[in-house]
Design a protein around this motif. Sequence first.
Motif, mmCIF file in Angstrom:
data_model
loop_
_atom_site.group_PDB
_atom_site.id
_atom_site.type_symbol
_atom_site.label_atom_id
_atom_site.label_comp_id
_atom_site.label_asym_id
_atom_site.label_seq_id
_atom_site.Cartn_x
_atom_site.Cartn_y
_atom_site.Cartn_z
ATOM 1 N N VAL A 148 0.826 -1.208 0.000
ATOM 2 C CA VAL A 148 0.000 0.000 0.000
ATOM 3 C C VAL A 148 0.860 1.259 0.000
ATOM 4 C CG1 VAL A 148 -2.020 -0.991 1.125
ATOM 5 C CG2 VAL A 148 -0.155 -0.095 2.522
ATOM 6 N N ASP A 149 0.253 2.355 -0.433
ATOM 7 C CA ASP A 149 0.942 3.645 -0.440
ATOM 8 C C ASP A 149 0.591 4.474 0.794
ATOM 9 O OD1 ASP A 149 1.997 3.295 -3.172
ATOM 10 O OD2 ASP A 149 -0.129 3.333 -3.704
ATOM 11 N N MET A 150 -0.574 4.213 1.346
ATOM 12 C CA MET A 150 -1.018 5.009 2.501
ATOM 13 C C MET A 150 -1.835 4.122 3.435
ATOM 14 S SD MET A 150 -3.105 7.764 0.194
ATOM 15 C CE MET A 150 -4.632 6.910 -0.086
ATOM 16 N N VAL A 151 -1.769 4.465 4.719
ATOM 17 C CA VAL A 151 -2.531 3.692 5.712
ATOM 18 C C VAL A 151 -3.217 4.649 6.687
ATOM 19 C CG1 VAL A 151 -2.326 2.117 7.695
ATOM 20 C CG2 VAL A 151 -1.090 1.617 5.582
ATOM 21 N N GLY A 152 -4.471 4.341 6.982
ATOM 22 C CA GLY A 152 -5.193 5.057 8.041
ATOM 23 C C GLY A 152 -5.721 3.998 8.998
ATOM 24 N N MET A 153 -5.154 3.914 10.193
ATOM 25 C CA MET A 153 -5.647 2.896 11.131
ATOM 26 C C MET A 153 -5.697 3.502 12.537
ATOM 27 S SD MET A 153 -2.424 0.279 11.325
ATOM 28 C CE MET A 153 -0.765 0.828 11.736
ATOM 29 N N GLY A 154 -6.640 3.008 13.311
ATOM 30 C CA GLY A 154 -6.787 3.562 14.651
ATOM 31 C C GLY A 154 -7.514 2.592 15.547
ATOM 32 N N PRO A 155 -7.655 2.976 16.824
ATOM 33 C CA PRO A 155 -8.315 2.078 17.772
ATOM 34 C C PRO A 155 -9.804 1.914 17.455
ATOM 35 C CG PRO A 155 -7.911 4.241 18.759
ATOM 36 C CD PRO A 155 -7.245 4.255 17.420
ATOM 37 N N TYR A 156 -10.302 0.718 17.673
ATOM 38 C CA TYR A 156 -11.752 0.508 17.587
ATOM 39 C C TYR A 156 -12.396 1.222 18.772
ATOM 40 C CZ TYR A 156 -16.224 -1.769 18.510
ATOM 41 O OH TYR A 156 -17.546 -2.007 18.793
ATOM 42 N N ILE A 157 -13.420 2.021 18.483
ATOM 43 C CA ILE A 157 -14.189 2.656 19.560
ATOM 44 C C ILE A 157 -15.651 2.274 19.355
ATOM 45 C CG2 ILE A 157 -14.845 4.828 20.663
ATOM 46 C CD1 ILE A 157 -12.233 6.017 19.590
ATOM 47 N N GLU A 158 -16.231 1.727 20.387
ATOM 48 C CA GLU A 158 -17.587 1.201 20.273
ATOM 49 C C GLU A 158 -18.625 2.319 20.128
ATOM 50 O OE1 GLU A 158 -15.474 1.153 22.669
ATOM 51 O OE2 GLU A 158 -16.347 1.091 24.671
ATOM 52 N N HIS A 159 -19.738 1.979 19.458
ATOM 53 C CA HIS A 159 -20.879 2.893 19.307
ATOM 54 C C HIS A 159 -22.093 2.159 19.836
ATOM 55 C CE1 HIS A 159 -23.990 5.366 17.594
ATOM 56 N NE2 HIS A 159 -23.127 6.183 17.022
ATOM 57 N N GLN A 160 -22.804 2.796 20.767
ATOM 58 C CA GLN A 160 -23.861 2.044 21.470
ATOM 59 C C GLN A 160 -25.056 1.652 20.601
ATOM 60 O OE1 GLN A 160 -25.368 4.245 24.761
ATOM 61 N NE2 GLN A 160 -25.747 6.109 23.579
ATOM 62 N N ASP A 161 -25.243 2.322 19.462
ATOM 63 C CA ASP A 161 -26.381 1.964 18.604
ATOM 64 C C ASP A 161 -25.971 0.992 17.503
ATOM 65 O OD1 ASP A 161 -28.014 3.677 20.069
ATOM 66 O OD2 ASP A 161 -27.343 5.398 18.883
ATOM 67 N N THR A 162 -25.059 0.102 17.806
ATOM 68 C CA THR A 162 -24.618 -0.883 16.810
ATOM 69 C C THR A 162 -24.642 -2.292 17.415
ATOM 70 O OG1 THR A 162 -22.288 -0.750 17.472
ATOM 71 C CG2 THR A 162 -23.008 0.781 15.765
ATOM 72 N N PRO A 163 -24.803 -3.314 16.581
ATOM 73 C CA PRO A 163 -24.832 -4.688 17.111
ATOM 74 C C PRO A 163 -23.530 -5.085 17.813
ATOM 75 C CG PRO A 163 -25.644 -4.626 14.854
ATOM 76 C CD PRO A 163 -25.105 -3.265 15.140
ATOM 77 N N LEU A 164 -22.390 -4.593 17.339
ATOM 78 C CA LEU A 164 -21.119 -5.015 17.944
ATOM 79 C C LEU A 164 -20.960 -4.491 19.380
ATOM 80 C CD1 LEU A 164 -18.769 -6.809 16.966
ATOM 81 C CD2 LEU A 164 -17.491 -4.732 16.440
ATOM 82 N N TYR A 165 -21.771 -3.511 19.730
ATOM 83 C CA TYR A 165 -21.705 -2.958 21.094
ATOM 84 C C TYR A 165 -21.976 -4.050 22.132
ATOM 85 C CZ TYR A 165 -22.294 0.462 24.834
ATOM 86 O OH TYR A 165 -22.150 1.189 25.993
ATOM 87 N N GLU A 166 -22.772 -5.039 21.724
ATOM 88 C CA GLU A 166 -23.099 -6.132 22.660
ATOM 89 C C GLU A 166 -21.869 -6.938 23.065
ATOM 90 O OE1 GLU A 166 -26.226 -8.471 20.929
ATOM 91 O OE2 GLU A 166 -27.481 -6.673 20.761
ATOM 92 N N ALA A 167 -20.803 -6.830 22.277
ATOM 93 C CA ALA A 167 -19.583 -7.572 22.608
ATOM 94 C C ALA A 167 -18.606 -6.712 23.416
ATOM 95 C CB ALA A 167 -18.919 -8.054 21.320
ATOM 96 N N SER A 168 -19.086 -5.605 23.974
ATOM 97 C CA SER A 168 -18.188 -4.666 24.666
ATOM 98 C C SER A 168 -17.469 -5.304 25.851
ATOM 99 C CB SER A 168 -18.964 -3.436 25.153
ATOM 100 O OG SER A 168 -19.480 -2.758 24.041
ATOM 101 N N ASP A 169 -18.065 -6.333 26.446
ATOM 102 C CA ASP A 169 -17.405 -6.994 27.586
ATOM 103 C C ASP A 169 -16.082 -7.653 27.180
ATOM 104 O OD1 ASP A 169 -19.419 -6.254 29.179
ATOM 105 O OD2 ASP A 169 -20.416 -8.209 29.269
ATOM 106 N N PHE A 170 -15.922 -7.903 25.896
ATOM 107 C CA PHE A 170 -14.702 -8.581 25.433
ATOM 108 C C PHE A 170 -13.604 -7.595 25.043
ATOM 109 C CE2 PHE A 170 -18.258 -11.402 24.644
ATOM 110 C CZ PHE A 170 -17.799 -12.597 25.174
ATOM 111 N N LEU A 171 -13.853 -6.319 25.314
ATOM 112 C CA LEU A 171 -12.883 -5.319 24.857
ATOM 113 C C LEU A 171 -11.752 -5.081 25.848
ATOM 114 C CD1 LEU A 171 -15.281 -2.555 23.456
ATOM 115 C CD2 LEU A 171 -13.659 -3.951 22.157
ATOM 116 N N LEU A 172 -10.595 -4.710 25.313
ATOM 117 C CA LEU A 172 -9.524 -4.159 26.141
ATOM 118 C C LEU A 172 -9.975 -2.770 26.595
ATOM 119 C CD1 LEU A 172 -6.528 -4.931 23.730
ATOM 120 C CD2 LEU A 172 -7.079 -6.160 25.844
#
Length: 335
Positions: free
Chosen positions: A197-221
Amino acid sequence: MALFRKSREITDFQIGNKVYLRGLIEYSNVCAKDCLYCGIRKSNRKQERYSLTDEEVIACAQYAFEQHYGSIVIQAGERSDHIFTARITAILKEIKKLSQGKLGITLSLGEQTLETYQEWFEAGAHRYLLRIESSDPKLFAKIHPHDKGHSFEHRLKSLHDIRKAGFHLGTGVMIGLPFQTLEQMADDLLFLRALDVDMVGMGPYIEHQDTPLYEASDFLLTRQERLDLAFKMIAILRLMMPDINIAAATALQAIDPMGREKALKYGANIIMPNITPNVFRNQYKLYEDKPCTDESPQECTTCLEARIHMIGSKIGYDEWGDSKHFNAHQKYINN
Ligand code: SF4
């Protein structure tokens, strides 16, 4: 830390101490997709929707040009209908005209056909960012719906099409997703190198409460742990790919007010001041606690300038600040 010292040394040697600006225009939060982690996914009925008018986008670009930013990024939720793609083409031509071709344009508008990528490249954009989010197909499947519109294979194909169309290719990953292992993060870095790749944009995952993945918040660092991992990923990537452009993602600042500046010290060299009109910024929330939603574009510029000077770097005004990696790669192909 020795890692951060080394990555800084390599950045200074390969890139110099200049930071390049990409004025960020959040064009629309209308999205046809439903990624399980994203606040503007189409099934989030709580989210009010907006799209800037053509005039508003042009005014943002004009502002960036007058402020000597050098480049802009146009970002939006994903749409591939003809009305949308044709509007983008027209806007690109207009922006090129108003800046006499001087404003560099990066697009971040999701998966499109090769023809659409080619059309946008010909209209004047020359960089494209499409994040893979996770290079592990199994983890990718855990954070996306299981249907044709969210296929890992298609995302990969799109990345190759972007390059085929002529763009500088950018991608990125989320760091600290639920269920993500250190081994998967290491594989993400190897994936970025293998894709060249020529460029990268990456950052920490930050949860959003109105999303299905929010239910897995207990598994987060913890957020701090995710931030620390993001800094390490940036620094290691700089060692692995010394001449690419690495963005200091806004999500870093959502956890630590100095997050982006720290990333610049550890190997990033691109920053994206938000120049979207204030009234819309709060509505483009992929994650919670998005920073700088109240400042005016002018306040953002002044604040950034001070912060960048504070860490001993300077801004490359009126410069595209293209990835040196792309130019080296092209020279190699042409010889
Ligand atoms: S991550 Fe992008 S494509 Fe997925 S729902 Fe959010 S805006 Fe749409």
